[in-house]
Design a protein around this motif. Structure first.
Motif, PDB file in Angstrom:
ATOM      1  N   PRO A   1       0.840  -1.190   0.000  1.00 27.48           N
ATOM      2  CA  PRO A   1       0.000   0.000   0.000  1.00 27.48           C
ATOM      3  C   PRO A   1       0.879   1.245   0.000  1.00 27.48           C
ATOM      4  O   PRO A   1       1.915   1.266   0.669  1.00 27.48           O
ATOM      5  N   VAL A   2       0.472   2.254  -0.751  1.00 28.60           N
ATOM      6  CA  VAL A   2       1.299   3.463  -0.860  1.00 28.60           C
ATOM      7  C   VAL A   2       0.456   4.707  -0.607  1.00 28.60           C
ATOM      8  O   VAL A   2      -0.550   4.925  -1.276  1.00 28.60           O
ATOM      9  N   TYR A   3       0.859   5.486   0.357  1.00 31.47           N
ATOM     10  CA  TYR A   3       0.187   6.765   0.599  1.00 31.47           C
ATOM     11  C   TYR A   3       1.265   7.812   0.844  1.00 31.47           C
ATOM     12  O   TYR A   3       1.925   7.790   1.883  1.00 31.47           O
TER      13      TYR A   3
ATOM     14  N   GLU B   1       4.397   8.273  -0.551  1.00 30.62           N
ATOM     15  CA  GLU B   1       5.729   7.706  -0.317  1.00 30.62           C
ATOM     16  C   GLU B   1       6.652   7.968  -1.503  1.00 30.62           C
ATOM     17  O   GLU B   1       7.562   7.183  -1.757  1.00 30.62           O
TER      18      GLU B   1
ATOM     19  N   ASN C   1      -8.306   8.437  -1.039  1.00 25.82           N
ATOM     20  CA  ASN C   1      -7.705   7.679   0.048  1.00 25.82           C
ATOM     21  C   ASN C   1      -8.757   6.806   0.736  1.00 25.82           C
ATOM     22  O   ASN C   1      -9.790   7.309   1.169  1.00 25.82           O
TER      23      ASN C   1
ATOM     24  N   GLY D   1      -7.616   4.248   2.950  1.00 26.76           N
ATOM     25  CA  GLY D   1      -7.008   3.712   4.172  1.00 26.76           C
ATOM     26  C   GLY D   1      -6.144   2.488   3.915  1.00 26.76           C
ATOM     27  O   GLY D   1      -6.353   1.736   2.972  1.00 26.76           O
ATOM     28  N   HIS D   2      -5.185   2.328   4.803  1.00 25.77           N
ATOM     29  CA  HIS D   2      -4.167   1.286   4.730  1.00 25.77           C
ATOM     30  C   HIS D   2      -4.748  -0.127   4.555  1.00 25.77           C
ATOM     31  O   HIS D   2      -4.371  -0.858   3.640  1.00 25.77           O
TER      32      HIS D   2
ATOM     33  N   ASP E   1       4.818  -3.053   3.901  1.00 25.37           N
ATOM     34  CA  ASP E   1       4.683  -1.591   3.868  1.00 25.37           C
ATOM     35  C   ASP E   1       5.671  -1.020   2.859  1.00 25.37           C
ATOM     36  O   ASP E   1       6.765  -1.554   2.697  1.00 25.37           O
ATOM     37  N   SER E   2       5.287   0.095   2.229  1.00 30.28           N
ATOM     38  CA  SER E   2       6.170   0.637   1.187  1.00 30.28           C
ATOM     39  C   SER E   2       7.111   1.706   1.740  1.00 30.28           C
ATOM     40  O   SER E   2       7.780   2.390   0.989  1.00 30.28           O
ATOM     41  N   ASP E   3       7.165   1.872   3.074  1.00 33.86           N
ATOM     42  CA  ASP E   3       8.032   2.916   3.627  1.00 33.86           C
ATOM     43  C   ASP E   3       9.392   2.365   4.053  1.00 33.86           C
ATOM     44  O   ASP E   3      10.156   3.045   4.730  1.00 33.86           O
TER      45      ASP E   3
ATOM     46  N   GLN F   1      10.014   0.210   6.232  1.00 34.24           N
ATOM     47  CA  GLN F   1      10.139  -0.226   7.628  1.00 34.24           C
ATOM     48  C   GLN F   1      10.211  -1.744   7.687  1.00 34.24           C
ATOM     49  O   GLN F   1      10.810  -2.306   8.584  1.00 34.24           O
TER      50      GLN F   1
ATOM     51  N   LYS G   1       4.611   4.923  20.914  1.00 31.60           N
ATOM     52  CA  LYS G   1       4.068   3.998  19.916  1.00 31.60           C
ATOM     53  C   LYS G   1       4.364   2.552  20.321  1.00 31.60           C
ATOM     54  O   LYS G   1       3.506   1.677  20.224  1.00 31.60           O
TER      55      LYS G   1
ATOM     56  N   ARG H   1      12.663  -4.343  12.664  1.00 35.57           N
ATOM     57  CA  ARG H   1      11.905  -3.297  11.982  1.00 35.57           C
ATOM     58  C   ARG H   1      12.746  -2.037  11.916  1.00 35.57           C
ATOM     59  O   ARG H   1      13.214  -1.546  12.935  1.00 35.57           O
TER      60      ARG H   1
ATOM     61  N   THR I   1       4.925   9.058   9.750  1.00 35.72           N
ATOM     62  CA  THR I   1       3.872   8.052   9.888  1.00 35.72           C
ATOM     63  C   THR I   1       2.513   8.621   9.497  1.00 35.72           C
ATOM     64  O   THR I   1       2.236   9.797   9.728  1.00 35.72           O
ATOM     65  N   LYS I   2       1.692   7.791   8.881  1.00 38.77           N
ATOM     66  CA  LYS I   2       0.332   8.200   8.518  1.00 38.77           C
ATOM     67  C   LYS I   2      -0.649   7.704   9.557  1.00 38.77           C
ATOM     68  O   LYS I   2      -1.845   7.684   9.333  1.00 38.77           O
ATOM     69  N   TYR I   3      -0.134   7.245  10.688  1.00 39.06           N
ATOM     70  CA  TYR I   3      -1.004   6.807  11.766  1.00 39.06           C
ATOM     71  C   TYR I   3      -0.841   7.715  12.979  1.00 39.06           C
ATOM     72  O   TYR I   3      -0.156   7.357  13.930  1.00 39.06           O
TER      73      TYR I   3
HETATM   74  N1  UDP Z   1      -0.774   3.763   4.048  1.00 39.45           N
HETATM   75  C1  UDP Z   1      -1.812   3.729   3.108  1.00 39.45           C
HETATM   76  N2  UDP Z   1      -2.941   4.452   3.335  1.00 39.45           N
HETATM   77  C2  UDP Z   1      -3.117   5.229   4.466  1.00 39.45           C
HETATM   78  C3  UDP Z   1      -2.064   5.233   5.421  1.00 39.45           C
HETATM   79  C4  UDP Z   1      -0.920   4.490   5.193  1.00 39.45           C
HETATM   80  O1  UDP Z   1      -1.707   3.050   2.093  1.00 39.45           O
HETATM   81  O2  UDP Z   1      -4.165   5.852   4.590  1.00 39.45           O
HETATM   82  C5  UDP Z   1       0.449   2.962   3.804  1.00 39.45           C
HETATM   83  C6  UDP Z   1       1.756   3.728   3.930  1.00 39.45           C
HETATM   84  O3  UDP Z   1       2.163   4.258   2.686  1.00 39.45           O
HETATM   85  C7  UDP Z   1       2.721   2.651   4.413  1.00 39.45           C
HETATM   86  C8  UDP Z   1       1.828   1.711   5.204  1.00 39.45           C
HETATM   87  O4  UDP Z   1       0.488   1.975   4.793  1.00 39.45           O
HETATM   88  O5  UDP Z   1       3.287   1.924   3.346  1.00 39.45           O
HETATM   89  C9  UDP Z   1       1.965   1.876   6.694  1.00 39.45           C
HETATM   90  O6  UDP Z   1       1.720   3.213   7.075  1.00 39.45           O
HETATM   91  P1  UDP Z   1       2.665   3.988   8.083  1.00 39.45           P
HETATM   92  O7  UDP Z   1       4.085   3.677   7.787  1.00 39.45           O
HETATM   93  O8  UDP Z   1       2.291   5.424   8.075  1.00 39.45           O
HETATM   94  O9  UDP Z   1       2.256   3.351   9.472  1.00 39.45           O
HETATM   95  P2  UDP Z   1       3.256   2.986  10.675  1.00 39.45           P
HETATM   96  O10 UDP Z   1       4.351   2.144  10.102  1.00 39.45           O
HETATM   97  O11 UDP Z   1       3.764   4.295  11.196  1.00 39.45           O
HETATM   98  O12 UDP Z   1       2.393   2.253  11.640  1.00 39.45           O
END
Ligand code: UDP
Ligand code: MG
Length: 340
Positions: free
Chosen positions: A26-28, A30, A87, A89-90, A110-112, A114, A148, A213, A221-223
């Protein structure tokens, strides 16, 4: 002669069409991470010598991620794109990726960056041993706040206690699933999705692989906290009625306490307070009446709110709206294969 050639050609074609491994991400927003992410996924999978695809789901990014994805797809057609209309959501983005993926094994990552893509071959090795679901479990989390980490630790332990799905502690959505599991998951179209719970709920042989991780490659973060709370509520309400049942337990508790208090009042009245000057007066006070009424009012409102959480979710289900709306796809069939 021509026929066999044609047949061979068809087989080659279906081989290209049906990858063994699908990676769903999933990509938001990035954009800065995507090129390196794709490079690392490809570098991890290419040595295995099997056809694979990388399905990027653009979840309404507003930072030019889509342009980067289009460019990546043009350079390497194994990189495919599902572009949402907005959007969603993840968890829904993961669902769409799984719907479109065609591999015999489907990895969600995840595409970030992590989740290190280099772990995918380890997950695949376990899958080849015959496991239906292979979780990547975080042994360490770098670059995340203590808040977190603490809330995540609390939440995963809580959800294990109050639900009967045993979600392994410290797993996210990074995992690999067999086609059988994926097809089962595709039949579950509930709206408030807690994917990590759903994929455990389906059963099959499950195991885990540990990994470290990493911190986010770029961006943030998107959370935020509010979304984390929503997500936690989705997880709990998807798998447990305990919040609803708490009203019953509280009801019994408060009724029992009131009974005791009533007995005390009667005894004190009949005995004239055992001669103690304040004992009688204590029960006539306005303050104590007000406090107990407000206390009960508060508890009732809390349980009304809890019922509202479930009711709202039921409402979302009965509306039967689609889970997501795809604006366009690159390198994939317009409509994903549905198992239902
Ligand atoms: N993501 C998404 N839609 C959203 C929020 C996040 O597709 O509305 C994706 C984001 O690009 C990432 C993954 O979900 O690849 C995890 O999100 P994030 O890294 O922000 O969460 P965290 O790792 O901080 O819990
Ligand atoms: Mg992240």
């Amino acid at each position: 002669m021509i026929d066999t050639q044609l047949a061979r050609h068809r087989v080659a074609e279906t081989n290209v069409a049906r990858p063994v491994v699908s990676v769903v991400a999933p990509v938001y927003n990035e954009a800065p991470t995507l090129p390196l992410f794709c490079e690392r996924v490809i570098a991890a999978l290419e040595p295995l010598g099997e056809p694979f695809e990388l399905v990027l789901v653009n979840d309404g990014s507003r930072d030019g991620s889509l342009d980067v994805m289009v460019e990546l797809h043009e350079r390497d057609p194994r990189i495919k794109v599902v572009n949402f209309s907005r959007n969603f959501g993840h968890q829904v983005a993961i669902t769409a990726g799984i719907d479109y993926a065609r591999g015999d094994a489907v990895a969600v990552i995840d595409s970030d960056l992590q989740d290190p893509p280099e772990v995918i071959p380890e997950l695949l090795a376990k899958w080849r041993e015959g496991y239906g679901i292979v979780f990547a479990q975080r042994a360490e989390r770098e670059g995340e706040t203590w808040f977190k980490k603490a809330t995540a630790a609390f939440f995963y332990r809580l959800i294990r206690r109050i639900t009967n799905v045993n979600i392994p502690v410290d797993t996210g959505d990074f995992r690999l699933m067999d086609r059988k599991v994926v097809d089962t998951l595709k039949r579950m179209r509930e709206h408030h999705r807690f994917m990590r719970g759903l994929s455990v709920w389906v059963g099959f042989k499950q195991t885990g692989v540990e990994y470290r991780r990493a911190p986010r490659h770029a961006g943030e973060t998107k959370y935020p906290l509010s979304k984390m709370i929503r997500f936690a509520l989705d997880g709990i309400t998807s798998f447990s009625y305990l919040p609803l049942q708490l009203a019953t337990y509280f009801g019994f508790l408060i009724a029992a306490i009131s009974m005791l208090a009533l007995l005390a009042v009667i005894v004190l009245r009949l005995s004239n307070g055992f001669g103690l000057a304040d004992a009688q007066g204590a029960f006539y006070g306005q303050a104590s009446t007000l406090v107990s009424v407000l206390f009960l009012g508060g508890i009732q409102l809390i349980f009304l709110g809890i019922m509202g959480e479930y009711l709202g979710r039921i409402y979302d289900e009965v509306k039967r709206r689609p889970l997501y709306i795809v604006s366009d796809v690159l390198g994939l069939d317009e409509q994903p294969e549905r198992t239902t």
